[in-house]
Design a protein around this motif. Sequence first.
Motif, PDB file in Angstrom:
ATOM      1  N   GLU A 329       0.824  -1.215   0.000  1.00  0.00           N
ATOM      2  CA  GLU A 329       0.000   0.000   0.000  1.00  0.00           C
ATOM      3  C   GLU A 329       0.857   1.263   0.000  1.00  0.00           C
ATOM      4  O   GLU A 329       0.482   2.282  -0.571  1.00  0.00           O
ATOM      5  CB  GLU A 329      -0.891   0.028   1.243  1.00  0.00           C
ATOM      6  N   ASN A 330       2.015   1.166   0.656  1.00  0.00           N
ATOM      7  CA  ASN A 330       2.823   2.372   0.808  1.00  0.00           C
ATOM      8  C   ASN A 330       4.096   2.389  -0.042  1.00  0.00           C
ATOM      9  O   ASN A 330       4.871   3.329   0.021  1.00  0.00           O
ATOM     10  CB  ASN A 330       3.208   2.527   2.284  1.00  0.00           C
ATOM     11  N   ALA A 331       4.281   1.308  -0.809  1.00  0.00           N
ATOM     12  CA  ALA A 331       5.536   1.215  -1.572  1.00  0.00           C
ATOM     13  C   ALA A 331       5.506   2.115  -2.798  1.00  0.00           C
ATOM     14  O   ALA A 331       4.442   2.463  -3.310  1.00  0.00           O
ATOM     15  CB  ALA A 331       5.765  -0.230  -2.003  1.00  0.00           C
ATOM     16  N   VAL A 332       6.702   2.466  -3.243  1.00  0.00           N
ATOM     17  CA  VAL A 332       6.787   3.331  -4.437  1.00  0.00           C
ATOM     18  C   VAL A 332       7.116   2.498  -5.669  1.00  0.00           C
ATOM     19  O   VAL A 332       7.740   1.442  -5.580  1.00  0.00           O
ATOM     20  CB  VAL A 332       7.884   4.416  -4.277  1.00  0.00           C
ATOM     21  N   GLU A 333       6.653   3.015  -6.826  1.00  0.00           N
ATOM     22  CA  GLU A 333       6.984   2.330  -8.082  1.00  0.00           C
ATOM     23  C   GLU A 333       8.342   2.803  -8.537  1.00  0.00           C
ATOM     24  O   GLU A 333       8.587   3.997  -8.639  1.00  0.00           O
ATOM     25  CB  GLU A 333       5.937   2.675  -9.139  1.00  0.00           C
ATOM     26  N   SER A 387      10.770  -1.620  -3.709  1.00  0.00           N
ATOM     27  CA  SER A 387       9.841  -1.164  -4.748  1.00  0.00           C
ATOM     28  C   SER A 387       8.543  -1.967  -4.740  1.00  0.00           C
ATOM     29  O   SER A 387       8.503  -3.107  -4.271  1.00  0.00           O
ATOM     30  CB  SER A 387      10.497  -1.297  -6.119  1.00  0.00           C
ATOM     31  N   LYS A 388       7.538  -1.340  -5.293  1.00  0.00           N
ATOM     32  CA  LYS A 388       6.232  -1.987  -5.450  1.00  0.00           C
ATOM     33  C   LYS A 388       6.395  -3.298  -6.236  1.00  0.00           C
ATOM     34  O   LYS A 388       5.776  -4.307  -5.921  1.00  0.00           O
ATOM     35  CB  LYS A 388       5.316  -1.035  -6.228  1.00  0.00           C
ATOM     36  N   SER A 393       5.778  -8.995  -6.694  1.00  0.00           N
ATOM     37  CA  SER A 393       6.248 -10.310  -7.168  1.00  0.00           C
ATOM     38  C   SER A 393       6.364 -11.292  -6.006  1.00  0.00           C
ATOM     39  O   SER A 393       6.064 -12.478  -6.152  1.00  0.00           O
ATOM     40  CB  SER A 393       7.627 -10.242  -7.816  1.00  0.00           C
ATOM     41  N   SER A 394       6.795 -10.792  -4.862  1.00  0.00           N
ATOM     42  CA  SER A 394       6.933 -11.679  -3.701  1.00  0.00           C
ATOM     43  C   SER A 394       5.563 -12.186  -3.263  1.00  0.00           C
ATOM     44  O   SER A 394       5.378 -13.383  -3.010  1.00  0.00           O
ATOM     45  CB  SER A 394       7.577 -10.926  -2.535  1.00  0.00           C
TER      46      SER A 394
END
Length: 464
Positions: A329-333, A387-388, A393-394
């Motif tokens: 939710e808070n990760a950046v691309e 990163s998002k 992927s995880s």
Amino acid sequence: MRLFNTLTRKKEEFIPMVPEEVKMYVCGPTVYNYFHIGNARPFVVFDTLRRYLEYRGYKVTYVQNFTDVDDKIINRAKEEGISPEEVSEKYIVEYFKDAEALGIRKADIHPKVTENIQEIITFVQKLIDKGYAYEINGDVYFDTTRFEDYGKLSKQNLEDLEAGARIEVNEIKRNPMDFALWKAQKSDELAWDSPWGKGRPGWHIECSVMSTRYLGETIDIHAGGQDLIFPHHENEIAQSEACSGHSFARYWIHNGYINIDNEKMSKSKGNFFTVRDILKEYDAETVRFFLLSAQYRNPINFSRQLMEQSKNALDRFYNAKKNLEHLLENAVEKEMDEVEKNLIHGFENYREKFIDAMEDDVNTADAIAAVFELVKDMNASIKVSHSKQLIQSSLDLLMELTGVLGLLTKKEDAIDSEIEELVQLRQKARKEKNFALADQIRDQLKERGITIEDTPQGVRIIKK
Ligand SMILES: Nc1ncnc2c1ncn2[C@@H]1O[C@H](COP(=O)(O)OP(=O)(O)OP(=O)(O)O)[C@@H](O)[C@H]1O
Ligand SMILES: [Zn+2]
């Protein structure tokens, strides 16, 4: 993939008749009661085998019957003062409720004996015509001495079997091991017209007929619990191969028992727990996890301790999933850098481990262990700053592997509109500084297995 074939008592490379296609038959329940956790084991493990085969690209046609004609059903009907049809119809509905809860997908076809009476009669007639069966007083028996391979699945020879057989008084069969294909009506019980008079099918013939009707004379996999090896599956082979002249099933797969104090759980012994009752105490996925926590041929002793362990282990999977979702939710691309790419590469090794385990005779215990290692590694290495792309992927990998096992499938939102409301209410109470109410709501949620954490990003809801 390698499967342990009871026919050869060896792990064999699994090669289906038609590349990429699998025809599979699983002996289903006799529908006169709720099913117990022992009965649930074949349904869950063979459902998992089906999911795995599909994951590997096979098109699986899966048939699981309902035995809806049986002495046990007739007795239950008498006890309850209802008709045998009412008993079986009721327990088929109940079967689907528990099966759905346990994540057991519906078979492509769920045939019933009562829908196959004509086919059974034709099959039995063919066995008589070929000289493998004979009629006496409205009963029809299979002549075991005429089928040379009798005993090949259970590895017993007919002479030893005959020597050990109990000779009943009033025995009308020609040989001690002969078994009923058709039973003449004795009183006013359920019966159908046949060339041998009114009667009903024996137990074994139904699976031969339904497997042949819906999947063909030879199938790839025939499966069931170990108690079915003899006489049920031995007799199925005799009937089917005598009738068609071809091999009946190429791989015979049998699951080990769920025991209670090292004794097989069974309805007749009364030492059983129905899935319905267990679900009052444990979440359905915990039950599924428990059933998959051992390789399917090993026995499992049913205990509260093992159930608790399963619950805790599954919680760890769910928490890992929640953490990843929360981070997402808070990760950046941003483009994945080398470090991130290496991380992903490392995670993918667990997929290989998982597949190796499943390829080795459906070793779900080792497959679960591989997911554990993955979760541990992810928990340790994924950071807020990632990163998002990496986090997504995880999460995808975790969901891919647990999906094959039929785990982590709980739809959070479905259960949650009510819980969501309570959480909102608690937020409101907190804002209004009504802490007594807020705490009360928190306790109420806790009783339902929900823990609330107030984080800088907002409220985090953790479910057990
Ligand atoms: N304790 C057990 N552990 C694992 N599998 C079992 C156990 N008991 C029965 N099974 C399997 O459950 C499936 C359903 O069979 P079915 O409904 O005919 O059960 P059942 O034989 O009436 O049960 P029970 O043995 O309790 O009388 C079969 O494949 C059978 O081998
Ligand atoms: Zn069967």
